[in-house]
Design a protein around this motif. Structure first.
Motif, mmCIF file in Angstrom:
data_model
loop_
_atom_site.group_PDB
_atom_site.id
_atom_site.type_symbol
_atom_site.label_atom_id
_atom_site.label_comp_id
_atom_site.label_asym_id
_atom_site.label_seq_id
_atom_site.Cartn_x
_atom_site.Cartn_y
_atom_site.Cartn_z
ATOM 1 N N VAL A 70 12.946 4.699 -2.670
ATOM 2 C CA VAL A 70 14.123 4.368 -2.095
ATOM 3 C C VAL A 70 15.327 4.509 -2.917
ATOM 4 O O VAL A 70 15.299 3.800 -4.201
ATOM 5 C CB VAL A 70 13.695 2.661 -1.130
ATOM 6 N N ALA A 71 16.404 4.546 -1.982
ATOM 7 C CA ALA A 71 17.348 5.246 -3.144
ATOM 8 C C ALA A 71 18.091 3.763 -3.406
ATOM 9 O O ALA A 71 18.803 3.628 -4.930
ATOM 10 C CB ALA A 71 18.586 6.342 -2.866
ATOM 11 N N SER A 72 18.651 3.145 -2.682
ATOM 12 C CA SER A 72 19.296 1.734 -2.616
ATOM 13 C C SER A 72 18.365 0.815 -1.825
ATOM 14 O O SER A 72 17.661 1.451 -1.669
ATOM 15 C CB SER A 72 20.742 2.175 -2.341
ATOM 16 N N LEU A 73 19.341 -0.199 -1.899
ATOM 17 C CA LEU A 73 18.531 -1.717 -1.408
ATOM 18 C C LEU A 73 18.263 -1.665 -0.084
ATOM 19 O O LEU A 73 17.827 -1.990 0.835
ATOM 20 C CB LEU A 73 19.232 -2.609 -1.725
ATOM 21 N N THR A 74 20.216 -0.604 0.476
ATOM 22 C CA THR A 74 20.041 -0.887 2.020
ATOM 23 C C THR A 74 19.589 0.587 2.402
ATOM 24 O O THR A 74 18.524 0.066 3.629
ATOM 25 C CB THR A 74 21.864 -0.539 2.107
ATOM 26 N N SER A 104 0.659 -1.362 -0.018
ATOM 27 C CA SER A 104 0.146 -0.172 -0.012
ATOM 28 C C SER A 104 0.305 0.918 -0.245
ATOM 29 O O SER A 104 0.403 2.218 -0.694
ATOM 30 C CB SER A 104 -0.798 0.018 1.181
ATOM 31 N N ASP A 105 2.071 1.257 1.304
ATOM 32 C CA ASP A 105 3.086 2.321 0.635
ATOM 33 C C ASP A 105 3.523 2.251 -0.741
ATOM 34 O O ASP A 105 3.335 3.419 -1.202
ATOM 35 C CB ASP A 105 3.853 1.696 1.377
ATOM 36 N N GLY A 106 3.669 1.526 -1.739
ATOM 37 C CA GLY A 106 3.979 1.564 -2.271
ATOM 38 C C GLY A 106 3.137 2.317 -3.804
ATOM 39 O O GLY A 106 3.723 3.226 -4.996
ATOM 40 N N GLU A 107 1.928 2.180 -3.508
ATOM 41 C CA GLU A 107 0.584 3.023 -4.687
ATOM 42 C C GLU A 107 0.314 4.283 -3.968
ATOM 43 O O GLU A 107 -0.242 5.329 -4.552
ATOM 44 C CB GLU A 107 -0.406 2.139 -4.510
ATOM 45 N N ILE A 123 3.490 8.949 0.269
ATOM 46 C CA ILE A 123 4.399 8.362 1.359
ATOM 47 C C ILE A 123 5.277 8.441 0.430
ATOM 48 O O ILE A 123 5.602 8.208 -0.574
ATOM 49 C CB ILE A 123 3.295 6.803 1.801
ATOM 50 N N GLU A 124 6.795 9.166 1.453
ATOM 51 C CA GLU A 124 7.544 9.632 1.153
ATOM 52 C C GLU A 124 8.155 8.520 0.815
ATOM 53 O O GLU A 124 8.991 8.427 -0.261
ATOM 54 C CB GLU A 124 8.736 10.939 1.875
#
Lengths: 246, 246
Positions: free
Chosen positions: A79-83, A65-68, A72-73
């Motif tokens: 996210v800029a990286s896998l970490t 749900s965050d991804g849609e 939500i920042e």
């Protein structure tokens, strides 16, 4: 219980997970443990989960749900990286566990995750995220991660896996590792989800779900078992056996 | 940690144990886990131990001293059956644990045992004795018992062991099971004690202690590893690999 394994290779990575959930022997269910998130050409992730089913479902639901949600920042899409993705997942996991455990016994609500994938322009990677939210990556000397019921399927990995092997060979190793685990432990069961990501090819990966009787898996299991029996019967004789035959 | 396995066969039985003890990674020792008691022609027993080293040493010491003490009514020399021997060992184990744990945390002092052997005129048998003193025997459908770090070495047992196999084949299986465990877990280590009891032959058994570089074990380990790699490279190809080659 659960068994998930991820193998990180020069060519890409392979992930495999089972689908059995049990809360006591009279409450056994089928829940795939592999959850895929893909924005083709931009980024793709696989999230594999072991532990409390309510926790893992809540975490995966929030990732989705965050991804849609453009308000939500921080989410898998931004996210800029896998970490950073692993940190973000770890925070969600801690928050979910805390919500239900309160000040009581935390151990019941714990879950462990694997997050694997690639963001365009960033290196491919794989993180094991502990219930506390901290995380580790595999090393070149042991290029795999496992979560859940890990011990039965570890010897075959230690014998066969190198980061130079092909994606297909790594996929076969992961399937054999799952087969060994399922034969010895009822809490791990089919279907098996297999995912192959080729490095720098951000296409959501090749995902195959196999039942025990899916022809490919059935054939691999049978050939492995037959092969083991064959090499077993060619192992060196003890001295006294040779003398008895001589 | 420790790994011990016992396989009960129509021909007799095979037992194998490692020799590593650790109390933290900076306190690693070599203590064989297999203790033999034999009165030739009358009775012979093997006691394999996992758990708190002080507990297991105290129990084994008492089994030995009781056996030499004619004033003690119940000991390994006088028990009428293997089940009685298991009860007797379980009582000693409980008493030792209680002596040191007092009313505190019992888990630190716990130990698990395997008692295997035969008394003249009685059936051969094998018992796994829990820290609480109760015990189980193997079943015809799973004719083996394990104690200690059991998971890594279980798949090979589940694939190969049947009660019809020869003593030598069972001994090779036990060695492969130990090899797989030692490769994947540092808390299990050589030398390996191997014991073969032939049914109704009460001669103390054939006992061999092997280091990693003992020629027989080195050769078996190498052949197994090579064989695994060979069968691995003969596993069925995925559809897309066939098409790529066609």
């Amino acid at each position: 219980m659960t068994y998930c394994v991820g193998i990180l290779l020069k060519e890409g990575m392979v992930l495999a997970s089972d689908s059995r959930t049990n809360a006591g022997v009279d409450q056994v269910g089928i829940y795939p443990k592999m959850h895929l998130f893909a924005w083709e050409g931009e980024r793709h992730f696989a999230v594999l989960a072991a532990g409390n089913l309510a926790t893992t479902q809540a975490v995966v639901a929030q990732l989705a749900s965050d991804g849609e949600n453009e308000e939500i920042e921080t989410n898998l899409r931004t996210v800029a990286s896998l970490t950073d993705a692993a940190d973000y997942l770890g925070e969600i996991s801690r928050a979910v566990q805390k919500r239900y455990a309160g000040d009581g016994d935390k151990s019941v609500f714990q879950a462990t995750f694997m997050l694997a994938g690639q963001i365009q322009g960033e290196p491919m990677g794989m993180h094991l995220i502990y219930p506390e939210g901290n995380h580790i990556e595999p090393s070149p000397y042991q290029p795999y991660l496992q979560i859940g019921e890990t011990k039965y399927g570890k010897p075959i990995l230690d014998r066969i896996v190198t980061s130079n092997m092909s994606l297909e060979n790594a996929a076969r190793t992961a399937l054999v590792s799952h087969d060994s685990t399922m034969r010895s432990n009822l809490s791990v069961g089919p279907p098996i989800d297999l995912l192959i990501y080729r490095r720098n090819q951000i296409d959501g990966g090749k995902h195959i779900r196999m039942q025990q009787n899916t022809p490919y898996l059935a054939s691999l299991r049978k050939q492995w078992q037959k092969g083991m029996e064959r090499i077993f019967h060619r192992l060196p004789l003890f001295d006294w056996e040779k003398n008895a035959n001589g």
